[in-house]
Each structure stands twice: as structure tokens, then as C-alpha cells.
Design a protein around this motif. Structure first.
Motif, PDB file in Angstrom:
ATOM      1  N   GLY A 101       0.817  -1.201   0.000  1.00 51.34           N
ATOM      2  CA  GLY A 101       0.000   0.000   0.000  1.00 51.34           C
ATOM      3  C   GLY A 101       0.852   1.252   0.000  1.00 51.34           C
ATOM      4  O   GLY A 101       2.054   1.210   0.309  1.00 51.34           O
ATOM      5  N   VAL A 102       0.249   2.383  -0.341  1.00 53.26           N
ATOM      6  CA  VAL A 102       0.939   3.677  -0.311  1.00 53.26           C
ATOM      7  C   VAL A 102      -0.014   4.735   0.228  1.00 53.26           C
ATOM      8  O   VAL A 102      -1.236   4.552   0.229  1.00 53.26           O
ATOM      9  CB  VAL A 102       1.437   4.113  -1.714  1.00 53.26           C
ATOM     10  CG1 VAL A 102       2.516   3.190  -2.226  1.00 53.26           C
ATOM     11  CG2 VAL A 102       0.277   4.215  -2.688  1.00 53.26           C
ATOM     12  N   GLY A 127       4.478  -2.784 -14.574  1.00 53.84           N
ATOM     13  CA  GLY A 127       3.913  -3.926 -13.856  1.00 53.84           C
ATOM     14  C   GLY A 127       4.849  -4.605 -12.899  1.00 53.84           C
ATOM     15  O   GLY A 127       4.487  -5.629 -12.292  1.00 53.84           O
ATOM     16  N   ALA A 128       6.062  -4.083 -12.719  1.00 54.96           N
ATOM     17  CA  ALA A 128       7.014  -4.723 -11.814  1.00 54.96           C
ATOM     18  C   ALA A 128       6.548  -4.670 -10.364  1.00 54.96           C
ATOM     19  O   ALA A 128       6.838  -5.563  -9.577  1.00 54.96           O
ATOM     20  CB  ALA A 128       8.382  -4.072 -11.955  1.00 54.96           C
ATOM     21  N   ALA A 129       5.833  -3.609 -10.008  1.00 52.58           N
ATOM     22  CA  ALA A 129       5.326  -3.463  -8.634  1.00 52.58           C
ATOM     23  C   ALA A 129       3.976  -2.781  -8.674  1.00 52.58           C
ATOM     24  O   ALA A 129       3.776  -1.824  -9.420  1.00 52.58           O
ATOM     25  CB  ALA A 129       6.311  -2.658  -7.794  1.00 52.58           C
ATOM     26  N   THR A 130       3.058  -3.290  -7.861  1.00 51.20           N
ATOM     27  CA  THR A 130       1.704  -2.743  -7.805  1.00 51.20           C
ATOM     28  C   THR A 130       1.383  -2.355  -6.366  1.00 51.20           C
ATOM     29  O   THR A 130       1.616  -3.140  -5.433  1.00 51.20           O
ATOM     30  CB  THR A 130       0.671  -3.779  -8.298  1.00 51.20           C
ATOM     31  OG1 THR A 130       0.984  -4.155  -9.639  1.00 51.20           O
ATOM     32  CG2 THR A 130      -0.730  -3.190  -8.267  1.00 51.20           C
ATOM     33  N   PHE A 131       0.851  -1.138  -6.200  1.00 51.29           N
ATOM     34  CA  PHE A 131       0.510  -0.640  -4.868  1.00 51.29           C
ATOM     35  C   PHE A 131      -0.917  -0.081  -4.872  1.00 51.29           C
ATOM     36  O   PHE A 131      -1.377   0.459  -5.878  1.00 51.29           O
ATOM     37  CB  PHE A 131       1.480   0.467  -4.438  1.00 51.29           C
ATOM     38  CG  PHE A 131       2.887  -0.006  -4.221  1.00 51.29           C
ATOM     39  CD1 PHE A 131       3.313  -0.398  -2.966  1.00 51.29           C
ATOM     40  CD2 PHE A 131       3.790  -0.057  -5.281  1.00 51.29           C
ATOM     41  CE1 PHE A 131       4.615  -0.821  -2.760  1.00 51.29           C
ATOM     42  CE2 PHE A 131       5.084  -0.478  -5.087  1.00 51.29           C
ATOM     43  CZ  PHE A 131       5.500  -0.869  -3.828  1.00 51.29           C
ATOM     44  N   THR A 132      -1.576  -0.211  -3.723  1.00 49.95           N
ATOM     45  CA  THR A 132      -2.925   0.323  -3.551  1.00 49.95           C
ATOM     46  C   THR A 132      -2.872   1.555  -2.655  1.00 49.95           C
ATOM     47  O   THR A 132      -2.193   1.544  -1.616  1.00 49.95           O
ATOM     48  CB  THR A 132      -3.859  -0.728  -2.906  1.00 49.95           C
ATOM     49  OG1 THR A 132      -3.879  -1.887  -3.728  1.00 49.95           O
ATOM     50  CG2 THR A 132      -5.269  -0.175  -2.762  1.00 49.95           C
ATOM     51  N   ILE A 133      -3.571   2.611  -3.042  1.00 53.15           N
ATOM     52  CA  ILE A 133      -3.596   3.837  -2.241  1.00 53.15           C
ATOM     53  C   ILE A 133      -4.471   3.611  -1.011  1.00 53.15           C
ATOM     54  O   ILE A 133      -5.668   3.341  -1.126  1.00 53.15           O
ATOM     55  CB  ILE A 133      -4.130   5.023  -3.073  1.00 53.15           C
ATOM     56  CG1 ILE A 133      -3.218   5.277  -4.278  1.00 53.15           C
ATOM     57  CG2 ILE A 133      -4.226   6.286  -2.208  1.00 53.15           C
ATOM     58  CD1 ILE A 133      -3.722   6.359  -5.227  1.00 53.15           C
ATOM     59  N   LEU A 134      -3.857   3.722   0.172  1.00 57.67           N
ATOM     60  CA  LEU A 134      -4.564   3.499   1.429  1.00 57.67           C
ATOM     61  C   LEU A 134      -5.133   4.783   2.018  1.00 57.67           C
ATOM     62  O   LEU A 134      -6.134   4.750   2.741  1.00 57.67           O
ATOM     63  CB  LEU A 134      -3.625   2.855   2.456  1.00 57.67           C
ATOM     64  CG  LEU A 134      -2.986   1.530   2.060  1.00 57.67           C
ATOM     65  CD1 LEU A 134      -2.052   1.057   3.165  1.00 57.67           C
ATOM     66  CD2 LEU A 134      -4.050   0.482   1.767  1.00 57.67           C
ATOM     67  N   GLY A 135      -4.488   5.913   1.766  1.00 52.27           N
ATOM     68  CA  GLY A 135      -4.934   7.166   2.368  1.00 52.27           C
ATOM     69  C   GLY A 135      -4.358   8.378   1.666  1.00 52.27           C
ATOM     70  O   GLY A 135      -3.420   8.279   0.869  1.00 52.27           O
ATOM     71  N   THR A 152       3.713  13.715  -3.725  1.00 56.65           N
ATOM     72  CA  THR A 152       4.546  12.808  -2.934  1.00 56.65           C
ATOM     73  C   THR A 152       3.829  11.494  -2.685  1.00 56.65           C
ATOM     74  O   THR A 152       2.625  11.469  -2.414  1.00 56.65           O
ATOM     75  CB  THR A 152       4.920  13.450  -1.588  1.00 56.65           C
ATOM     76  OG1 THR A 152       5.553  14.716  -1.821  1.00 56.65           O
ATOM     77  CG2 THR A 152       5.864  12.559  -0.802  1.00 56.65           C
ATOM     78  N   ILE A 153       4.593  10.401  -2.771  1.00 58.96           N
ATOM     79  CA  ILE A 153       4.093   9.064  -2.447  1.00 58.96           C
ATOM     80  C   ILE A 153       4.888   8.538  -1.255  1.00 58.96           C
ATOM     81  O   ILE A 153       6.121   8.546  -1.268  1.00 58.96           O
ATOM     82  CB  ILE A 153       4.246   8.106  -3.646  1.00 58.96           C
ATOM     83  CG1 ILE A 153       3.497   8.645  -4.876  1.00 58.96           C
ATOM     84  CG2 ILE A 153       3.726   6.714  -3.285  1.00 58.96           C
ATOM     85  CD1 ILE A 153       3.666   7.788  -6.117  1.00 58.96           C
ATOM     86  N   TYR A 154       4.173   8.091  -0.234  1.00 60.92           N
ATOM     87  CA  TYR A 154       4.805   7.511   0.957  1.00 60.92           C
ATOM     88  C   TYR A 154       4.652   5.998   0.900  1.00 60.92           C
ATOM     89  O   TYR A 154       3.536   5.471   0.890  1.00 60.92           O
ATOM     90  CB  TYR A 154       4.164   8.069   2.225  1.00 60.92           C
ATOM     91  CG  TYR A 154       4.331   9.564   2.378  1.00 60.92           C
ATOM     92  CD1 TYR A 154       5.460  10.103   2.978  1.00 60.92           C
ATOM     93  CD2 TYR A 154       3.357  10.442   1.908  1.00 60.92           C
ATOM     94  CE1 TYR A 154       5.620  11.476   3.111  1.00 60.92           C
ATOM     95  CE2 TYR A 154       3.498  11.817   2.034  1.00 60.92           C
ATOM     96  CZ  TYR A 154       4.636  12.325   2.639  1.00 60.92           C
ATOM     97  OH  TYR A 154       4.780  13.683   2.759  1.00 60.92           O
ATOM     98  N   PHE A 155       5.787   5.310   0.874  1.00 54.94           N
ATOM     99  CA  PHE A 155       5.810   3.856   0.815  1.00 54.94           C
ATOM    100  C   PHE A 155       6.087   3.280   2.195  1.00 54.94           C
ATOM    101  O   PHE A 155       6.722   3.930   3.037  1.00 54.94           O
ATOM    102  CB  PHE A 155       6.902   3.381  -0.149  1.00 54.94           C
ATOM    103  CG  PHE A 155       6.679   3.785  -1.579  1.00 54.94           C
ATOM    104  CD1 PHE A 155       5.967   2.968  -2.436  1.00 54.94           C
ATOM    105  CD2 PHE A 155       7.189   4.983  -2.073  1.00 54.94           C
ATOM    106  CE1 PHE A 155       5.767   3.334  -3.763  1.00 54.94           C
ATOM    107  CE2 PHE A 155       6.992   5.359  -3.390  1.00 54.94           C
ATOM    108  CZ  PHE A 155       6.271   4.534  -4.239  1.00 54.94           C
ATOM    109  N   PRO A 156       5.649   2.032   2.450  1.00 56.13           N
ATOM    110  CA  PRO A 156       5.982   1.386   3.730  1.00 56.13           C
ATOM    111  C   PRO A 156       7.470   1.062   3.785  1.00 56.13           C
ATOM    112  O   PRO A 156       8.046   0.605   2.787  1.00 56.13           O
ATOM    113  CB  PRO A 156       5.124   0.119   3.724  1.00 56.13           C
ATOM    114  CG  PRO A 156       4.854  -0.162   2.277  1.00 56.13           C
ATOM    115  CD  PRO A 156       4.791   1.175   1.607  1.00 56.13           C
TER     116      PRO A 156
END
Length: 339
Positions: A101-102, A127-135, A152-156
Motif C-alpha cells: 500500500g501507499v 507492472g514490476a510493482a503494484t501498490f494500492t492507495i490506502l490514504g 509525494t508518495i509515501y511507501f511502507p
């Protein structure tokens, strides 16, 4: 700023021990009462992260060349710095799926033209990495305060964080809290130097030029006001001296002290009003022009200019009154004895 920097400190970690024992360190510090929360991140709150490209999402124009700022954060980051979610939620350690998630900021939502961003999927490197927007969080002023917030994108955070951010307990003495933190850090990372920085101080450095300009402006403004008051005092004294006999005659003919004071003060009030009508529009234009250079800027309220005009008027009346009242209350016999 989009977050609360009061009581925040951060440390640039040189070794991995704190990361390896993050939960133990965090729980020990919270239970001691020294801090309220602790988190890890790849960049400090006062500095933007690296730029990333190569991302796609639903509805993206294929010709659009996107560019985001990125940061990698632990799940406690949002609560530690006190950012504000506008929709969705923060990361959670209990939810393993959050590693895919992001969290994005409001500028990224506008940049990506997403109507309902929470739940949308973003894909990197074909398609190498897929993330879902959490907030979605409000924009943070992390880079230059003169420029708009970057999307800005915040990754775990899935590896070692470069910075550890702690929110001190406001109900406890700061020095005692810092000693407790140093003791705990030394216990788990004895080889790592305990070198902390207060975030509010680091943020204030960004405005050193403005502070310097403000101090100089204040000093020169006070100096100009003092010089103007001295000139006004001399002018009032000269005019009153020139019109001493006139005041005596008017008083003999029945003019009251209030009438005489009003007559003498009126000339100065008119001059001040003319000066205000000239100075206020010019100062408003120049101040507004100066503020256009800042992405985040205050408004220019009407009451401020009104207060300045009234202040100038009161200063003028108080200085003029010291001379006019003395002349008005003087006996006309003294001023007319030579006539």
C-alpha cells in the motif's frame, strides 16, 4: 506546515541497531513516559525525498511524463509527526497487505487527477510493482517553503530507515526526556553517537533571510518613527509659537480651550490623512507583490492598514497636544501684554 513540529526531534542513524530493535526501543521509551511516539523514515520531515518516475494508474494520459517525490516510512510515522489524513487511513503493522500500500498527499491527487483516490492502484516499471492507495494526507512543507508542495508518495519502510523521529512527551521536562532517550539508545546502540536535532529549529533555518529582513525592517521603522516624531514636535512648537498672540485674542473673544485645540490639531490631522491615502495603497501593492514570491503566504487584512493609520493619527495628536494644550491653557495676558 501540514504537521506539528513542536516537540519533535530526529536522529540520523549511523548504525542498524535501533532499526533491528525498533519495537523494543519504542515500547521502552513510551512506557518510560519520555515520548509519545517514535517512527523511522528514509528522509527527515524537513527534507524532500528522492524523485521517482515510471508510474502508471487508471486514467493516466500515456503521453504524460510524471515525476513524484518519494519517502519510505514506518507505520507510526503519521501519528509521530501529527499529519492530517483527509481520507483513508495510515499504515498498520498488523495488516501485512499494507506492504503493498501507499499514502499520497493532496498535491499527488490533483497531479494524478483522481476523483476518489483511496483504493486506486498505481503500477511501477510496467507492472514490476503494484501498490494500492490506502490514504491521502494534507500537503506537508518538507522542502523549500518558497515552492509549492511536490506530489509525494509515501511507501511502507521495508528496510533500514536513515532517520528516527520521536515526539517528546509535553507533560515531562524536555531535558529529562532527552536523558532517558539517550540512555535507552546507548543501551541498544552503544557505538552510535546520540546526535539529535529539534525539527522546529531545523524548520526555522529555512526562514533565516526573512527573520533578518524583519529585524532590519523593524529597526529602521522605529528609527524613522522617532525621527518623524522629533520633526513633528519641532513643527508643532514652531506653529504654536507663531500663533501665540492669535490664540490669546481668540481666547479673550470667547473661544474655549477645546475649540483652540481642535483648530491647531486639525491642520496636522489633515496632513496625516493625506499621507495615509498616499502610503496605504502604495504599501499594499508593494507588500502584495513581495508575497507573490512565496507559495505559502498570508493575506493582507484591512484591519492592519486601518490600525497603522489610526496609530499614526494617535501619535500625531499626542505630540501636537503636548504643545497646543500648553499654549491654550496659558493666560492671554502674557501673550498680549506687549500689544
Amino acid at each position: 506546515m501540514g504537521y506539528d513540529n513542536d516537540g519533535l526531534i530526529y536522529l540520523d542513524m549511523k548504525t542498524n541497531e535501533i532499526h533491528d530493535h525498533f519495537e523494543s526501543v519504542r515500547n521502552k521509551l513510551i512506557s518510560s513516559g519520555a515520548i509519545l511516539e517514535m517512527s523511522e523514515s528514509q528522509s527527515p520531515v524537513t527534507r524532500s525525498g528522492p524523485n521517482i518516475v515510471g508510474w502508471t494508474w487508471k486514467g493516466k494520459d500515456p503521453a504524460f511524463m510524471e515525476q513524484f517525490s518519494a519517502d519510505w516510512i514506518s507505520p507510526e510515522y503519521g501519528e509521530t509527526i501529527g499529519w492530517e489524513l483527509t481520507s483513508g487511513r495510515n499504515f498498520s503493522r498488523e495488516n501485512i497487505s499494507d506492504q503493498k500500500g501507499v499514502i499520497i498527499n493532496e498535491s499527488a491527487v490533483k497531479y494524478m487527477q483522481l476523483k476518489d483516490p483511496v483504493g486506486e492502484v498505481i503500477i511501477s516499471d510496467e507492472g514490476a510493482a503494484t501498490f494500492t492507495i490506502l490514504g491521502v494526507v494534507k500537503d506537508l512543507v518538507v522542502g523549500s517553503p518558497y515552492l509549492p508542495s511536490t506530489p509525494t508518495i509515501y511507501f511502507p519502510l521495508t528496510w533500514i530507515g536513515s532517520d528516527v523521529t520521536l515526539r517528546l512527551n509535553p507533560k515531562r521536562n524536555t531535558q529529562e526526556s532527552l536523558k532517558t532517550i539517550q540512555t535507552v539508545f546507548s543501551e541498544f546502540a552503544p557505538a552510535s553517537p546520540f546526535e539529535y536535532k529539534f525539527l522546529n529549529e531545523q524548520y526555522a533555518i529555512k526562514f533565516n533571510n526573512e527573520v533578518r529582513i524583519g529585524d532590519l525592517s523593524t529597526a529602521f521603522s522605529l528609527l524613522s518613527v522617532i525621527i518623524s516624531c522629533l520633526g513633528l514636535f519641532g513643527m508643532a512648537s514652531f506653529i504654536v509659537e507663531q500663533r501665540t498672540k492669535e490664540l490669546g485674542i481668540r481666547k479673550v473673544l470667547g473661544a474655549s480651550a477645546a475649540n483652540l485645540w481642535q483648530m491647531l490639531s486639525k491642520e496636522f490631522v489633515v496632513l496625516v490623512l493625506i499621507a495615509c491615502f498616499i502610503a496605504i495603497p502604495v504599501s499594499f501593492y508593494l507588500m502584495d507583490y513581495w508575497l507573490q514570491g512565496y507559495a505559502y503566504r498570508t493575506e493582507l487584512p484591512v484591519w492592519m492598514f486601518t490600525a497603522v493609520g489610526l496609530g499614526a493619527l494617535l501619535i500625531t495628536l499626542s505630540i501636537v497636544s503636548t504643545q497646543t494644550i500648553k499654549a491654550v491653557l496659558a493666560s492671554p495676558v502674557k501673550s498680549l501684554r506687549s500689544e
